[in-house]
Design a protein around this motif. Structure first.
Motif, mmCIF file in Angstrom:
data_model
loop_
_atom_site.group_PDB
_atom_site.id
_atom_site.type_symbol
_atom_site.label_atom_id
_atom_site.label_comp_id
_atom_site.label_asym_id
_atom_site.label_seq_id
_atom_site.Cartn_x
_atom_site.Cartn_y
_atom_site.Cartn_z
ATOM 1 N N ASP A 57 0.813 -1.220 0.000
ATOM 2 C CA ASP A 57 0.000 0.000 0.000
ATOM 3 C C ASP A 57 0.841 1.262 0.000
ATOM 4 O OD1 ASP A 57 -2.401 -1.493 0.137
ATOM 5 O OD2 ASP A 57 -2.119 -1.740 2.290
ATOM 6 N N SER A 58 2.088 1.154 -0.418
ATOM 7 C CA SER A 58 2.997 2.293 -0.430
ATOM 8 C C SER A 58 3.548 2.516 -1.835
ATOM 9 C CB SER A 58 4.160 2.074 0.542
ATOM 10 O OG SER A 58 3.707 1.970 1.870
ATOM 11 N N VAL A 59 4.177 3.668 -2.008
ATOM 12 C CA VAL A 59 4.907 3.935 -3.251
ATOM 13 C C VAL A 59 6.299 4.408 -2.877
ATOM 14 C CG1 VAL A 59 2.805 4.552 -4.511
ATOM 15 C CG2 VAL A 59 4.179 6.348 -3.443
ATOM 16 N N LEU A 60 7.255 4.097 -3.729
ATOM 17 C CA LEU A 60 8.608 4.600 -3.545
ATOM 18 C C LEU A 60 8.686 5.966 -4.203
ATOM 19 C CD1 LEU A 60 11.456 3.958 -2.480
ATOM 20 C CD2 LEU A 60 12.010 3.123 -4.783
ATOM 21 N N VAL A 88 7.084 9.737 -8.011
ATOM 22 C CA VAL A 88 6.862 8.312 -7.804
ATOM 23 C C VAL A 88 7.795 7.509 -8.700
ATOM 24 C CG1 VAL A 88 5.216 6.406 -8.034
ATOM 25 C CG2 VAL A 88 4.466 8.610 -7.093
ATOM 26 N N VAL A 89 8.525 6.595 -8.076
ATOM 27 C CA VAL A 89 9.448 5.722 -8.794
ATOM 28 C C VAL A 89 8.856 4.325 -8.984
ATOM 29 C CG1 VAL A 89 11.709 4.587 -8.710
ATOM 30 C CG2 VAL A 89 11.470 6.956 -7.949
ATOM 31 N N ARG A 90 8.196 3.838 -7.930
ATOM 32 C CA ARG A 90 7.615 2.499 -8.018
ATOM 33 C C ARG A 90 6.403 2.381 -7.104
ATOM 34 N NH1 ARG A 90 11.642 -0.152 -6.513
ATOM 35 N NH2 ARG A 90 11.082 -1.105 -4.515
ATOM 36 N N PRO A 91 5.233 2.077 -7.647
ATOM 37 C CA PRO A 91 4.061 1.845 -6.800
ATOM 38 C C PRO A 91 4.106 0.450 -6.185
ATOM 39 C CG PRO A 91 3.461 2.497 -9.060
ATOM 40 C CD PRO A 91 4.885 2.087 -9.068
ATOM 41 N N GLY A 92 3.490 0.320 -4.994
ATOM 42 C CA GLY A 92 3.355 -0.985 -4.383
ATOM 43 C C GLY A 92 2.370 -1.856 -5.141
ATOM 44 N N ALA A 93 2.313 -3.129 -4.771
ATOM 45 C CA ALA A 93 1.541 -4.117 -5.529
ATOM 46 C C ALA A 93 0.053 -3.801 -5.603
ATOM 47 C CB ALA A 93 1.749 -5.499 -4.917
ATOM 48 N N SER A 94 -0.512 -3.175 -4.580
ATOM 49 C CA SER A 94 -1.951 -2.912 -4.569
ATOM 50 C C SER A 94 -2.307 -1.457 -4.863
ATOM 51 C CB SER A 94 -2.544 -3.306 -3.208
ATOM 52 O OG SER A 94 -2.021 -2.471 -2.188
ATOM 53 N N VAL A 95 -1.327 -0.652 -5.245
ATOM 54 C CA VAL A 95 -1.548 0.783 -5.455
ATOM 55 C C VAL A 95 -2.096 1.050 -6.854
ATOM 56 C CG1 VAL A 95 -0.455 3.042 -5.620
ATOM 57 C CG2 VAL A 95 0.206 1.470 -3.791
ATOM 58 N N THR A 96 -3.225 1.732 -6.905
ATOM 59 C CA THR A 96 -3.814 2.161 -8.178
ATOM 60 C C THR A 96 -3.905 3.681 -8.282
ATOM 61 O OG1 THR A 96 -6.050 2.002 -7.251
ATOM 62 C CG2 THR A 96 -5.178 0.048 -8.381
ATOM 63 N N GLU A 97 -3.647 4.375 -7.162
ATOM 64 C CA GLU A 97 -3.814 5.826 -7.129
ATOM 65 C C GLU A 97 -2.697 6.579 -7.850
ATOM 66 O OE1 GLU A 97 -5.620 4.179 -3.291
ATOM 67 O OE2 GLU A 97 -3.902 3.782 -4.591
ATOM 68 N N PHE A 98 -1.502 6.004 -7.915
ATOM 69 C CA PHE A 98 -0.360 6.701 -8.491
ATOM 70 C C PHE A 98 0.402 5.781 -9.427
ATOM 71 C CE2 PHE A 98 -1.060 8.552 -4.252
ATOM 72 C CZ PHE A 98 -1.280 9.876 -4.602
ATOM 73 N N THR A 99 1.046 6.404 -10.410
ATOM 74 C CA THR A 99 1.869 5.649 -11.356
ATOM 75 C C THR A 99 3.255 6.271 -11.421
ATOM 76 O OG1 THR A 99 1.140 7.007 -13.229
ATOM 77 C CG2 THR A 99 -0.135 5.019 -12.744
ATOM 78 N N VAL A 100 4.171 5.572 -12.058
ATOM 79 C CA VAL A 100 5.546 6.041 -12.182
ATOM 80 C C VAL A 100 5.574 7.413 -12.868
ATOM 81 C CG1 VAL A 100 7.783 5.584 -13.253
ATOM 82 C CG2 VAL A 100 6.472 3.703 -12.257
ATOM 83 N N GLY A 101 6.310 8.324 -12.274
ATOM 84 C CA GLY A 101 6.445 9.664 -12.831
ATOM 85 C C GLY A 101 5.512 10.690 -12.231
ATOM 86 N N ALA A 142 6.371 5.727 0.947
ATOM 87 C CA ALA A 142 5.274 6.505 1.530
ATOM 88 C C ALA A 142 3.948 5.768 1.388
ATOM 89 C CB ALA A 142 5.181 7.861 0.853
ATOM 90 N N PRO A 143 3.240 5.512 2.484
ATOM 91 C CA PRO A 143 1.896 4.934 2.382
ATOM 92 C C PRO A 143 0.980 5.837 1.563
ATOM 93 C CG PRO A 143 2.701 4.831 4.646
ATOM 94 C CD PRO A 143 3.664 5.684 3.883
ATOM 95 N N VAL A 144 0.128 5.236 0.752
ATOM 96 C CA VAL A 144 -0.766 6.004 -0.111
ATOM 97 C C VAL A 144 -1.632 6.961 0.693
ATOM 98 C CG1 VAL A 144 -2.723 5.812 -1.688
ATOM 99 C CG2 VAL A 144 -0.781 4.287 -1.951
ATOM 100 N N SER A 159 -5.265 11.820 2.944
ATOM 101 C CA SER A 159 -5.031 12.098 1.530
ATOM 102 C C SER A 159 -6.094 13.013 0.936
ATOM 103 C CB SER A 159 -4.962 10.786 0.738
ATOM 104 O OG SER A 159 -6.159 10.040 0.885
ATOM 105 N N GLU A 160 -7.345 12.904 1.409
ATOM 106 C CA GLU A 160 -8.400 13.772 0.881
ATOM 107 C C GLU A 160 -8.181 15.216 1.305
ATOM 108 O OE1 GLU A 160 -12.283 12.345 1.776
ATOM 109 O OE2 GLU A 160 -12.021 10.440 0.695
ATOM 110 N N ASP A 161 -7.825 15.427 2.566
ATOM 111 C CA ASP A 161 -7.525 16.789 3.026
ATOM 112 C C ASP A 161 -6.324 17.353 2.277
ATOM 113 O OD1 ASP A 161 -9.595 16.610 4.805
ATOM 114 O OD2 ASP A 161 -8.339 16.371 6.591
ATOM 115 N N LEU A 162 -5.327 16.509 2.051
ATOM 116 C CA LEU A 162 -4.133 16.971 1.357
ATOM 117 C C LEU A 162 -4.451 17.333 -0.091
ATOM 118 C CD1 LEU A 162 -1.172 17.480 1.895
ATOM 119 C CD2 LEU A 162 -0.687 15.127 1.207
ATOM 120 N N LEU A 163 -5.310 16.560 -0.737
ATOM 121 C CA LEU A 163 -5.718 16.891 -2.106
ATOM 122 C C LEU A 163 -6.479 18.218 -2.131
ATOM 123 C CD1 LEU A 163 -5.966 16.230 -5.090
ATOM 124 C CD2 LEU A 163 -7.991 14.847 -4.541
#
Length: 311
Positions: free
Chosen positions: A28-31, A71-84, A107-109, A259-263
């Protein structure tokens, strides 16, 4: 990867620049390749051991909770963000270990949102913790309404400067404490500056004879005590600096990742409602100097560390 870390509690001298293991990326994290990380008072309070009762350290600790990067690498279950994707985050976990003063952070999503397109990486790094604190206190804890008068302490600082802007956006009148050299800065944010220190109560009463509807305390101690006597009947008081706020009928508040407040803050930044003032930047290897400057408590806006990440 290169990072700042400390193996024991202490002053800025315990911060060391060197190699630490690369972070592991959970499902549930991204690098994130860090471009900038802001310094906050909580960073040196953690480093000094002041939050040991609530945040267990796993030494060596990489400090820092604010980040902007790619974002360099999304975790296995991450759909919110992609590389770049360019992102910002308030990357806080319930223990101290994997912070943002590094070339990379996992970073956790739940801690991330897209970066405001109109802010530089340095400006964007100064938004998450201060912005979330101001937004959550004003909208959720104090529930500020249009037409109310809000007293914001340290209005030229990181949290205070965002709180002034958000308070005005909510339709409130904002009185902000600041040193005289920062009065023009506070006016530029839309606030009415008053000098803090002896005689503060009289100066605030001169602007708001009936008292204020809400107090946003970022200082604590004697300032909190004085503020409690400035709250009008039915008013509210929240402190992010002093748990004794409850003794005055108020509330102590600790910001949480959302994440919603941050958005929402990203959107407000892109609309020109919220801006971030960066007073000084340091390279990663000089993070100890950035800590020292922030700890002096006289910074206008944010102190930010720039990271030249390895590709």
């Amino acid at each position: 990867m290169k990072a700042i870390s400390y193996a024991r509690y202490g002053g800025p001298e315990v911060l060391e620049y060197g190699e630490v293991p690369d972070p592991r990326v959970g499902p549930d994290s991204v690098l994130v390749r860090v471009r900038a990380a802001a310094v906050n008072p909580v960073d040196w309070k953690c480093r000094d051991g002041h939050l040991d009762a609530i945040l267990q350290p796993v030494f060596p600790v990489v400090p820092g909770w604010d980040v902007s990067g790619v974002v360099v690498r999304p975790g296995a279950s991450v759909t919110e963000f992609t590389v770049g994707d360019e992102v910002i985050g308030y990357v806080r976990e319930d223990f101290l270990s994997r912070g943002t003063f590094a070339e990379y952070v996992a970073a956790p999503v739940r801690t991330l949102a897209r970066k405001p397109r109109n802010l530089s990486f340095e400006e964007a790094a100064g938004l998450p913790l201060t912005g979330l604190t101001a937004y959550q206190v004003l909208t959720k804890a104090l529930r500020v309404k249009r037409g109310e008068t809000v007293l914001v302490h340290a209005a030229a600082g990181g949290v205070g400067s965002i709180a002034v802007q958000l308070g005005r956006h909510l339709g409130a009148r904002v009185i902000g404490t600041a040193s005289e050299r920062n009065h023009a800065f506070v006016r530029g944010l839309g606030g009415e500056p008053v000098t803090y220190g002896e005689g503060l109560a009289e100066r605030v009463r001169g602007l708001a004879p009936e008292g204020v509807d809400a107090v946003f305390d970022t200082v604590g101690g004697e300032t909190l005590k004085v503020s409690a006597n400035l709250v009008a009947p039915g008013g509210r008081l929240v402190s992010i600096a002093d748990a004794e706020a409850v003794d005055y009928g108020g509330r102590y508040f600790f910001v949480r990742p959302d994440s919603e407040d941050l958005l929402r803050l990203t959107e407000l930044a892109e609309q020109g409602v919220v801006s971030v003032h960066v007073s000084e930047t340091f390279p990663l290897e000089r993070a100890a100097d950035a800590h020292r400057l922030n700890q002096e408590g006289r910074t206008r806006g944010k102190v930010v560390v720039k990271v030249d990440s390895a590709e």
